[in-house]
Design a protein around this motif. Structure first.
Motif: not given
Length: 88
Positions: A18-20, A32, A58, A75, A78-79, A84, A87
């Motif tokens: 999971f990348k942000v 996060v 990142s 998802y 997290v926004h 942010v 994602t």
């Protein structure tokens, strides 16, 4: 663009990266991580990488998920964290 059905591609439970991407600021990684932990509880220590100019960061988490709804909720929430931008 090829369309695919995530339920056919992913076999749950599974581990995902999971990348942000976010604006770099003090504490963004912990905010996060709190959101990710609410949806996939574990002891997270995300890896992070600053952009060349240090304006963006990142964050990457390895997360075990049980179903598509859990992924979608993570998802979406997290926004809501300030800063942010994206994602993956």
């Amino acid at each position: 663009m090829t369309q695919y059905d995530r339920d056919k591609v992913w076999e749950f439970p599974c581990e995902i990266c999971f990348k942000v991407m976010a604006i770099h600021r003090e504490g963004i990684d912990m905010e996060v991580a709190e959101v990710v932990n609410r949806h996939a509880p574990s002891d997270y220590a995300p890896s992070s990488k600053l952009s060349r100019d240090g304006n963006y960061v990142s964050l990457s988490f390895t997360v075990t998920v049980e179903n598509r709804e859990q992924v979608d909720a993570m998802y979406k929430e997290v926004h809501t964290v300030e800063g942010v931008k994206m994602t993956l």
